[in-house]
Design a protein around this motif. Sequence first.
Motif, mmCIF file in Angstrom:
data_model
loop_
_atom_site.group_PDB
_atom_site.id
_atom_site.type_symbol
_atom_site.label_atom_id
_atom_site.label_comp_id
_atom_site.label_asym_id
_atom_site.label_seq_id
_atom_site.Cartn_x
_atom_site.Cartn_y
_atom_site.Cartn_z
ATOM 1 N N ASN A 127 0.815 -1.216 0.000
ATOM 2 C CA ASN A 127 0.000 0.000 0.000
ATOM 3 C C ASN A 127 0.850 1.268 0.000
ATOM 4 O O ASN A 127 0.319 2.356 0.173
ATOM 5 N N ARG A 128 2.177 1.108 -0.201
ATOM 6 C CA ARG A 128 3.113 2.227 -0.286
ATOM 7 C C ARG A 128 2.839 3.244 0.816
ATOM 8 O O ARG A 128 2.527 4.406 0.553
ATOM 9 N N SER A 129 3.003 2.783 2.046
ATOM 10 C CA SER A 129 2.716 3.631 3.181
ATOM 11 C C SER A 129 3.451 3.112 4.413
ATOM 12 O O SER A 129 3.918 1.979 4.438
ATOM 13 N N TRP A 130 3.536 3.959 5.437
ATOM 14 C CA TRP A 130 4.056 3.552 6.735
ATOM 15 C C TRP A 130 2.874 2.997 7.523
ATOM 16 O O TRP A 130 1.924 3.712 7.803
ATOM 17 N N THR A 131 2.944 1.713 7.857
ATOM 18 C CA THR A 131 1.802 1.009 8.431
ATOM 19 C C THR A 131 2.144 0.418 9.788
ATOM 20 O O THR A 131 3.209 -0.172 9.970
ATOM 21 N N TYR A 132 1.221 0.567 10.736
ATOM 22 C CA TYR A 132 1.347 -0.053 12.051
ATOM 23 C C TYR A 132 0.911 -1.501 11.903
ATOM 24 O O TYR A 132 -0.255 -1.786 11.634
ATOM 25 N N ARG A 133 1.847 -2.420 12.062
ATOM 26 C CA ARG A 133 1.603 -3.826 11.747
ATOM 27 C C ARG A 133 0.529 -4.476 12.614
ATOM 28 O O ARG A 133 -0.141 -5.402 12.172
ATOM 29 N N ARG A 134 0.335 -4.019 13.830
ATOM 30 C CA ARG A 134 -0.642 -4.663 14.713
ATOM 31 C C ARG A 134 -2.077 -4.373 14.313
ATOM 32 O O ARG A 134 -2.956 -5.190 14.528
ATOM 33 N N THR A 135 -2.325 -3.199 13.760
ATOM 34 C CA THR A 135 -3.699 -2.842 13.393
ATOM 35 C C THR A 135 -3.881 -2.655 11.893
ATOM 36 O O THR A 135 -5.009 -2.644 11.413
ATOM 37 N N GLY A 136 -2.786 -2.451 11.181
ATOM 38 C CA GLY A 136 -2.881 -2.185 9.750
ATOM 39 C C GLY A 136 -3.169 -0.726 9.429
ATOM 40 O O GLY A 136 -3.309 -0.362 8.265
ATOM 41 N N GLU A 137 -3.247 0.134 10.461
ATOM 42 C CA GLU A 137 -3.524 1.549 10.217
ATOM 43 C C GLU A 137 -2.275 2.263 9.720
ATOM 44 O O GLU A 137 -1.176 2.043 10.215
ATOM 45 N N LYS A 138 -2.466 3.131 8.757
ATOM 46 C CA LYS A 138 -1.363 3.925 8.226
ATOM 47 C C LYS A 138 -1.063 5.088 9.171
ATOM 48 O O LYS A 138 -1.969 5.632 9.795
ATOM 49 N N MET A 139 0.216 5.464 9.237
ATOM 50 C CA MET A 139 0.616 6.590 10.076
ATOM 51 C C MET A 139 -0.113 7.859 9.649
ATOM 52 O O MET A 139 -0.564 8.643 10.485
ATOM 53 N N ILE A 140 -0.250 8.051 8.380
ATOM 54 C CA ILE A 140 -0.860 9.269 7.862
ATOM 55 C C ILE A 140 -2.340 9.339 8.231
ATOM 56 O O ILE A 140 -2.884 10.422 8.453
ATOM 57 N N THR A 141 -2.998 8.191 8.360
ATOM 58 C CA THR A 141 -4.401 8.160 8.773
ATOM 59 C C THR A 141 -4.540 8.630 10.217
ATOM 60 O O THR A 141 -5.439 9.410 10.540
ATOM 61 N N LEU A 142 -3.639 8.175 11.070
ATOM 62 C CA LEU A 142 -3.658 8.619 12.461
ATOM 63 C C LEU A 142 -3.401 10.124 12.549
ATOM 64 O O LEU A 142 -4.110 10.840 13.266
ATOM 65 N N LEU A 143 -2.398 10.610 11.818
ATOM 66 C CA LEU A 143 -2.110 12.046 11.832
ATOM 67 C C LEU A 143 -3.305 12.854 11.320
ATOM 68 O O LEU A 143 -3.656 13.888 11.902
ATOM 69 N N ASP A 144 -3.920 12.394 10.266
ATOM 70 C CA ASP A 144 -5.079 13.090 9.696
ATOM 71 C C ASP A 144 -6.206 13.175 10.723
ATOM 72 O O ASP A 144 -6.781 14.244 10.939
ATOM 73 N N ARG A 145 -6.507 12.054 11.358
ATOM 74 C CA ARG A 145 -7.584 12.010 12.350
ATOM 75 C C ARG A 145 -7.285 12.938 13.542
ATOM 76 O O ARG A 145 -8.128 13.721 13.963
ATOM 77 N N GLU A 146 -6.057 12.867 14.068
ATOM 78 C CA GLU A 146 -5.734 13.638 15.262
ATOM 79 C C GLU A 146 -5.594 15.138 14.976
ATOM 80 O O GLU A 146 -6.054 15.959 15.763
ATOM 81 N N PHE A 147 -4.986 15.495 13.861
ATOM 82 C CA PHE A 147 -4.864 16.920 13.536
ATOM 83 C C PHE A 147 -6.226 17.520 13.199
ATOM 84 O O PHE A 147 -6.490 18.678 13.524
ATOM 85 N N THR A 148 -7.090 16.745 12.570
ATOM 86 C CA THR A 148 -8.446 17.224 12.285
ATOM 87 C C THR A 148 -9.192 17.479 13.586
ATOM 88 O O THR A 148 -9.904 18.474 13.712
ATOM 89 N N SER A 149 -8.991 16.606 14.579
ATOM 90 C CA SER A 149 -9.672 16.819 15.863
ATOM 91 C C SER A 149 -9.067 18.003 16.626
ATOM 92 O O SER A 149 -9.779 18.717 17.326
ATOM 93 N N LEU A 150 -7.776 18.246 16.483
ATOM 94 C CA LEU A 150 -7.132 19.373 17.172
ATOM 95 C C LEU A 150 -7.509 20.721 16.570
ATOM 96 O O LEU A 150 -7.698 21.696 17.287
ATOM 97 N N TYR A 151 -7.587 20.765 15.251
ATOM 98 C CA TYR A 151 -7.762 22.051 14.563
ATOM 99 C C TYR A 151 -9.099 22.206 13.842
ATOM 100 O O TYR A 151 -9.352 23.246 13.254
ATOM 101 N N THR A 152 -9.928 21.186 13.859
ATOM 102 C CA THR A 152 -11.223 21.176 13.154
ATOM 103 C C THR A 152 -11.109 21.662 11.712
ATOM 104 O O THR A 152 -11.960 22.366 11.210
ATOM 105 N N GLN A 153 -10.013 21.287 11.080
ATOM 106 C CA GLN A 153 -9.772 21.603 9.671
ATOM 107 C C GLN A 153 -9.270 20.335 8.984
ATOM 108 O O GLN A 153 -8.621 19.500 9.613
ATOM 109 N N ASP A 154 -9.554 20.227 7.697
ATOM 110 C CA ASP A 154 -8.983 19.125 6.926
ATOM 111 C C ASP A 154 -7.520 19.456 6.666
ATOM 112 O O ASP A 154 -7.207 20.464 6.029
ATOM 113 N N CYS A 155 -6.624 18.620 7.176
ATOM 114 C CA CYS A 155 -5.189 18.881 7.028
ATOM 115 C C CYS A 155 -4.574 18.141 5.840
ATOM 116 O O CYS A 155 -3.370 18.231 5.607
#
Length: 170
Positions: A127-155
């Motif tokens: 999937n050409r991404s940095w992936t957390y092997r235990r859950t399969g979640e991409k690092m960028i997905t976590l950053l997107d979710r958390e920054f969106t919650s911090l700033y209420t903007q699409d980052c």
Amino acid sequence: MRFLRPLCSFCKTRALHLRGLTDNGSKSAAPIPQHLITDFDFQITEDQFKALSERYLSSLADHLDSLASRGAIDNDEFDVEHSGDVLTVNTGVKDMKYVINRQTPNRQMWLSSPLSGPFRYDYTSDNRSWTYRRTGEKMITLLDREFTSLYTQDCAFEQFETDFFATFKL
């Protein structure tokens, strides 16, 4: 190249755990599930990892800087610092900081999040991404979710990664 990461702090118990045994030879309550076993073949060489991770951290720092400059993040305390193998992001919100750094021996990107804790990401070529092997979640997905919650903007982290890998070739 094969690399073995111990699952326990004591290397001698790793093989026992994989077979579902305890140190005294009796059966343990539950063997470690196969999806959590982290023996694997690296998908990229060390030189490829260095080139990819260096450019990725640099590009991610540029993306974060651009968020502030175009107003998606409106906080005077927001700051991005990229030095060597470490990217530090001061969110400007309640002294929260993100730290992303590369770990060359493990060929991993490590992320410390003030909201969800530490994670270790492996590059996966499927999937050409940095992936957390235990859950399969991409690092960028976590950053997107958390920054969106911090700033209420699409980052636009997902778009950043799509654009990055469209131009970067191993």
